[in-house]
Design a protein around this motif. Structure first.
Motif, mmCIF file in Angstrom:
data_model
loop_
_atom_site.group_PDB
_atom_site.id
_atom_site.type_symbol
_atom_site.label_atom_id
_atom_site.label_comp_id
_atom_site.label_asym_id
_atom_site.label_seq_id
_atom_site.Cartn_x
_atom_site.Cartn_y
_atom_site.Cartn_z
ATOM 1 N N GLU A 13 46.571 12.247 0.453
ATOM 2 C CA GLU A 13 45.502 11.580 -0.286
ATOM 3 C C GLU A 13 46.066 10.609 -1.310
ATOM 4 O O GLU A 13 45.528 9.519 -1.506
ATOM 5 C CB GLU A 13 44.597 12.613 -0.954
ATOM 6 N N GLU A 14 47.156 10.982 -1.972
ATOM 7 C CA GLU A 14 47.804 10.083 -2.930
ATOM 8 C C GLU A 14 48.326 8.835 -2.234
ATOM 9 O O GLU A 14 48.171 7.726 -2.738
ATOM 10 C CB GLU A 14 48.975 10.791 -3.632
ATOM 11 N N GLU A 15 48.977 9.009 -1.098
ATOM 12 C CA GLU A 15 49.493 7.864 -0.350
ATOM 13 C C GLU A 15 48.366 6.944 0.101
ATOM 14 O O GLU A 15 48.502 5.723 0.058
ATOM 15 C CB GLU A 15 50.297 8.330 0.858
ATOM 16 N N LEU A 21 47.104 -4.127 -0.051
ATOM 17 C CA LEU A 21 46.785 -5.539 -0.218
ATOM 18 C C LEU A 21 45.938 -5.641 -1.485
ATOM 19 O O LEU A 21 45.368 -4.644 -1.925
ATOM 20 C CB LEU A 21 46.015 -6.064 1.000
ATOM 21 N N PRO A 22 45.832 -6.820 -2.081
ATOM 22 C CA PRO A 22 45.065 -6.911 -3.339
ATOM 23 C C PRO A 22 43.632 -6.386 -3.244
ATOM 24 O O PRO A 22 43.069 -5.944 -4.238
ATOM 25 C CB PRO A 22 45.068 -8.411 -3.639
ATOM 26 N N TRP A 23 43.050 -6.367 -2.079
ATOM 27 C CA TRP A 23 41.664 -5.939 -1.916
ATOM 28 C C TRP A 23 41.527 -4.646 -1.107
ATOM 29 O O TRP A 23 40.415 -4.250 -0.774
ATOM 30 C CB TRP A 23 40.858 -7.041 -1.234
ATOM 31 N N MET A 24 42.633 -3.975 -0.821
ATOM 32 C CA MET A 24 42.567 -2.844 0.098
ATOM 33 C C MET A 24 43.675 -1.832 -0.201
ATOM 34 O O MET A 24 44.792 -2.202 -0.517
ATOM 35 C CB MET A 24 42.734 -3.395 1.518
ATOM 36 N N THR A 25 43.329 -0.544 -0.058
ATOM 37 C CA THR A 25 44.329 0.509 -0.226
ATOM 38 C C THR A 25 45.014 0.787 1.114
ATOM 39 O O THR A 25 44.551 0.332 2.162
ATOM 40 C CB THR A 25 43.684 1.814 -0.725
ATOM 41 N N SER A 30 45.143 1.443 6.980
ATOM 42 C CA SER A 30 45.630 2.195 8.135
ATOM 43 C C SER A 30 44.501 2.673 9.039
ATOM 44 O O SER A 30 44.741 2.978 10.205
ATOM 45 C CB SER A 30 46.505 3.363 7.696
ATOM 46 N N ALA A 31 43.269 2.711 8.534
ATOM 47 C CA ALA A 31 42.132 3.127 9.346
ATOM 48 C C ALA A 31 41.601 2.002 10.239
ATOM 49 O O ALA A 31 40.796 2.252 11.131
ATOM 50 C CB ALA A 31 41.008 3.625 8.443
#
Length: 131
Positions: A13-15, A21-25, A30-31
């Motif tokens: 969950e931490e990862e 990216l500036p707008w995405m975790t 990865s999804a």
């Protein structure tokens, strides 16, 4: 020592919450399916290619009109030989012809110099003093 299932879940969950990216975790990125991942990476590269002025010589009229990189790879470009790199817009060229320029621009925009080498020279200095 083996990690518990709860600890493994917490680490994942931490990862997944880490910015990618500036707008995405990382978890959101990865999804995505492969083509959408490619499109998101191309959006990021478009900022750099715009900064470098690739739009001035771009084959796409939409880029020239906007005075900014707006292009995305087409399905034909994904399959073309030599292959286009799927993380860069089409103005970078087949086979990543202008990729070194883009990577240098990314380093410049990120605040790193092109010849930025590690400053630590202790091992070489210690070897010279031993002689």
């Amino acid at each position: 020592m083996a990690r518990s299932e709860e600890e493994r879940r917490r680490i994942i969950e931490e990862e997944n919450r880490q910015p990618y990216l500036p707008w995405m975790t990382w978890g959101e990125f990865s999804a995505l399916p492969e083509r959408q991942k490619s499109r998101e990476l191309q959006k990021f590269s478009q900022y750099v290619t715009t900064y470098l002025g690739f739009w001035k010589t771009c084959d796409l009229s939409s880029c020239r009109r906007a005075k900014a990189c707006r292009g995305f790879l087409t399905e034909a470009q994904y399959r073309a030989e030599p292959r286009y790199h799927d993380s860069f817009p089409p103005c970078v060229g087949p086979g990543g012809a202008r990729q070194p320029e883009v990577l240098a621009g990314m380093r410049r925009l990120g605040g790193r110099e092109e010849d930025d080498e590690p400053k630590y020279d202790g091992r070489q200095r210690a070897d010279r003093e031993a002689w």
